[in-house]
Design a protein around this motif. Sequence first.
Motif, mmCIF file in Angstrom:
data_model
loop_
_atom_site.group_PDB
_atom_site.id
_atom_site.type_symbol
_atom_site.label_atom_id
_atom_site.label_comp_id
_atom_site.label_asym_id
_atom_site.label_seq_id
_atom_site.Cartn_x
_atom_site.Cartn_y
_atom_site.Cartn_z
ATOM 1 N N ASN B 63 -11.062 -1.107 3.001
ATOM 2 C CA ASN B 63 -11.511 -0.074 3.940
ATOM 3 C C ASN B 63 -10.378 0.688 4.590
ATOM 4 O O ASN B 63 -10.577 1.758 5.124
ATOM 5 C CB ASN B 63 -12.405 -0.698 5.029
ATOM 6 C CG ASN B 63 -11.604 -1.543 5.995
ATOM 7 O OD1 ASN B 63 -10.693 -2.252 5.589
ATOM 8 N ND2 ASN B 63 -11.934 -1.470 7.264
ATOM 9 N N ALA B 64 -9.161 0.148 4.552
ATOM 10 C CA ALA B 64 -8.105 0.808 5.325
ATOM 11 C C ALA B 64 -6.834 1.061 4.534
ATOM 12 O O ALA B 64 -5.825 1.438 5.108
ATOM 13 C CB ALA B 64 -7.787 -0.036 6.563
ATOM 14 N N ILE B 65 -6.891 0.858 3.235
ATOM 15 C CA ILE B 65 -5.663 1.057 2.465
ATOM 16 C C ILE B 65 -6.013 1.449 1.038
ATOM 17 O O ILE B 65 -7.076 1.068 0.525
ATOM 18 C CB ILE B 65 -4.790 -0.217 2.496
ATOM 19 C CG1 ILE B 65 -3.387 0.097 1.983
ATOM 20 C CG2 ILE B 65 -5.422 -1.357 1.722
ATOM 21 C CD1 ILE B 65 -2.393 -1.003 2.301
ATOM 22 N N THR B 66 -5.142 2.203 0.422
ATOM 23 C CA THR B 66 -5.341 2.601 -0.969
ATOM 24 C C THR B 66 -4.113 2.198 -1.778
ATOM 25 O O THR B 66 -3.055 1.877 -1.220
ATOM 26 C CB THR B 66 -5.521 4.126 -1.090
ATOM 27 O OG1 THR B 66 -4.285 4.751 -0.734
ATOM 28 C CG2 THR B 66 -6.628 4.639 -0.190
ATOM 29 N N ALA B 67 -4.269 2.268 -3.089
ATOM 30 C CA ALA B 67 -3.113 2.001 -3.958
ATOM 31 C C ALA B 67 -2.016 3.020 -3.679
ATOM 32 O O ALA B 67 -0.828 2.708 -3.729
ATOM 33 C CB ALA B 67 -3.549 2.061 -5.415
ATOM 34 N N PHE B 68 -2.428 4.242 -3.369
ATOM 35 C CA PHE B 68 -1.448 5.294 -3.077
ATOM 36 C C PHE B 68 -0.586 4.927 -1.875
ATOM 37 O O PHE B 68 0.626 5.173 -1.860
ATOM 38 C CB PHE B 68 -2.180 6.617 -2.824
ATOM 39 C CG PHE B 68 -1.260 7.762 -2.498
ATOM 40 C CD1 PHE B 68 -0.574 8.436 -3.501
ATOM 41 C CD2 PHE B 68 -1.074 8.162 -1.181
ATOM 42 C CE1 PHE B 68 0.284 9.482 -3.199
ATOM 43 C CE2 PHE B 68 -0.220 9.203 -0.874
ATOM 44 C CZ PHE B 68 0.463 9.861 -1.885
ATOM 45 N N ASP B 69 -1.202 4.334 -0.858
ATOM 46 C CA ASP B 69 -0.440 3.964 0.341
ATOM 47 C C ASP B 69 0.729 3.051 0.009
ATOM 48 O O ASP B 69 1.757 3.075 0.676
ATOM 49 C CB ASP B 69 -1.352 3.259 1.366
ATOM 50 C CG ASP B 69 -2.404 4.184 1.930
ATOM 51 O OD1 ASP B 69 -2.166 5.401 1.935
ATOM 52 O OD2 ASP B 69 -3.467 3.685 2.351
ATOM 53 N N ILE B 70 0.567 2.237 -1.004
ATOM 54 C CA ILE B 70 1.610 1.274 -1.351
ATOM 55 C C ILE B 70 2.541 1.807 -2.440
ATOM 56 O O ILE B 70 3.756 1.667 -2.357
ATOM 57 C CB ILE B 70 0.971 -0.050 -1.842
ATOM 58 C CG1 ILE B 70 0.106 -0.665 -0.725
ATOM 59 C CG2 ILE B 70 2.036 -1.040 -2.292
ATOM 60 C CD1 ILE B 70 0.866 -1.053 0.522
ATOM 61 N N PHE B 71 1.952 2.447 -3.448
ATOM 62 C CA PHE B 71 2.752 2.787 -4.626
ATOM 63 C C PHE B 71 3.148 4.256 -4.703
ATOM 64 O O PHE B 71 3.607 4.722 -5.748
ATOM 65 C CB PHE B 71 1.976 2.401 -5.895
ATOM 66 C CG PHE B 71 1.748 0.920 -6.016
ATOM 67 C CD1 PHE B 71 2.776 0.075 -6.396
ATOM 68 C CD2 PHE B 71 0.512 0.368 -5.724
ATOM 69 C CE1 PHE B 71 2.575 -1.288 -6.495
ATOM 70 C CE2 PHE B 71 0.304 -0.996 -5.815
ATOM 71 C CZ PHE B 71 1.341 -1.831 -6.201
ATOM 72 N N LYS B 72 2.967 5.005 -3.638
ATOM 73 C CA LYS B 72 3.316 6.426 -3.691
ATOM 74 C C LYS B 72 4.808 6.577 -3.981
ATOM 75 O O LYS B 72 5.640 5.771 -3.536
ATOM 76 C CB LYS B 72 2.930 7.122 -2.396
ATOM 77 C CG LYS B 72 3.530 6.544 -1.132
ATOM 78 C CD LYS B 72 2.898 7.175 0.090
ATOM 79 C CE LYS B 72 3.314 6.455 1.357
ATOM 80 N NZ LYS B 72 2.569 6.912 2.540
ATOM 81 N N THR B 73 5.098 7.624 -4.741
ATOM 82 C CA THR B 73 6.479 7.822 -5.192
ATOM 83 C C THR B 73 7.341 8.481 -4.132
ATOM 84 O O THR B 73 8.560 8.470 -4.231
ATOM 85 C CB THR B 73 6.493 8.695 -6.461
ATOM 86 O OG1 THR B 73 5.705 9.860 -6.215
ATOM 87 C CG2 THR B 73 5.926 7.936 -7.635
#
Lengths: 177, 469
Positions: B63-73
């Motif tokens: 609900n509060a995080i996406t893969a993008f939040d962690i793996f963004k370039t």
Amino acid sequence: MKFSYYTPWLFVSLCILVSCVSDVDFDQTEDIVIGPTVDLNLIFFELDDTDFITTTALPIVTVSDTTDLNFLESNFLDNNLRQIDFTHQFDNRFSQAFEARILFLSEEGVLQYEIDIPIPANRTTTNTDIVVDPDLGRVLAATQVVTELTIIPNTLPISGSLRHRSKGVFYLTIDDL
Amino acid sequence: MRYWIVSLFVIVTSLTSAQHRPLTYGVDDLPQSLLQNPGAAINFSKHIGAPLLSGISIDAGANAITAFDIFKTESDINSNIENAINRLRSTDYFSGNVQVEWLSFGWSSKRRAERYYSAGAYVEADFIGYFPKDLAILAYNGNAGAIERPFNLGHISGRTSVVNTYHFGIQEVISPKWIVGARAKLYSSIFNATSTSNQGTFITRNTFEGPNFYSHDIENADLRLDTSGIDGLDQEINPVATVIKRGLFSGNIGLGLDLGATFMMDDHWSFSASLIDIGFIQHAKNVRSATAKGTYGLEGIELVFPEIINGTETNPYYDDLVDEIEEQLNYNKNVRESYTTLRPLKINAGANYGFGQGFLDDCACRKGNRRYENNIGAQLFAVKRPQHLQTAATVYFDRRWTPNIRTKLTYGVDEFSYTNVGLLVSFNVHKINLYLASNNVLSFANLAKANSASLQLGLQWVAPPNPYR
């Protein structure tokens, strides 16, 4: 509006075609580094004159004790520990000075690493020993720690107490998840 | 190992709000709507699902995080992780649900056309884990910079289960305005791990006057992990066969009930509501739990210089310390007591307004059950989670483009997204129905930025409606 039987499949195809994952790099997992620092009590004790005076005329000069520290011998620490700061504090209320030796021994009793700390009389002494490679590997090869205290007699009567506290600050770098 | 973590993260964060299936709710062409409301209005007289293919649903979300939040370039992954740990709260969660119907069929009563029976079986894997914020901070940073800071052990909260469910439902048109239905369920738990009511605090305190520098304190701990269906699995010669056997009938069984109704106010308006999975499972076979309860302060290892005291060589200080901790905290990893889990209760409610050309205008349809070209409406959904009630609201436009092609477009607001647009396409050819549905279609452009997405599909044989219905 006319729909053909192909419409649902067009929808499915469209979803598959337009769906993507972008602006991310999953290879970055190779770069993940976690670096916790753990501050942990180790051993402590308190001695007084009864520990050194005997019924015989000669006092006991050296006392020692040994403890296992099994957690030092672990693959996790071998792979991820990069530094230990050992802090030993002696609050010496004797009129005599001491020599403290902290000996790290392997399971076979072979000396791996040693910390020597002179303890002046009537003083609080704090010693911090920073252990990094290559000494770190030797410490981690140890499974037991011997604490040895030698009193340095003088002309004054043996009377007082010696309080010891110790801790280790373990600096970890975990980069192989 | 890291690829497992990445794969799990991507699966969890790219797929939606578990068990929330607004696209099939109230779609009267689909037998699956009966699983969401046993009292749903339906427009078929028989159905037989393709085994294993009649109803496949995959959804998961964070609900509060996406893969993008962690793996963004655009930024370093380590700072991304640190930001995430600092930003997430202990009430944030990851959830996932996979449901596969392996048996599905239904038929109208010959004697009472108003009555419809449905039955089947499905396997459901469900997971929810709350973000253990304090423990994540402790693991990530260590305690060195957090002397005197309490860490809440109660942040450990999660549940995962795999359950095979057999069900049998009856619905009946009891008056021109009312359809009511109920479904009995027999649960057979294949696997369960539950740890949801933990308490306690860990804190490292300065002890200036104490025997050592610190006191590492665990205070008022009350921790428990219950499992069933895992213990002994590694001893099995053929664990897969054992899992299948337990799936059919594990011995960890439970009972459940679904209730639902639809009220047709007039020719255009109808309202529906349901309670799904009012039930429990009693876990008694292959159970194993770990518990810890109590308070303990660790000051280190106290040397007593045994040569001085009694002349013995050494004391087993370290082993004694481990024993003392386990004793003081009443740690036991081999508790074998049966336990009960409640099924996650789900609540659905909907309001529907039908308008436009009726496809069955020449039939003897009763009042309120006309098949309009268009339907608009709103739906509410809630599911009881271990620490909170997960809720969602959806509005939709449902259109039959032809008697055999139907779509439903939804816009939903839930804990995962305020812009959840979903689309269902249902398609019939010679009584064979195929449907495909997905939430959060706007996120398809970049799934990495989605808090959630879901997929449902099914293939089944569906007979035309009974004229009365």
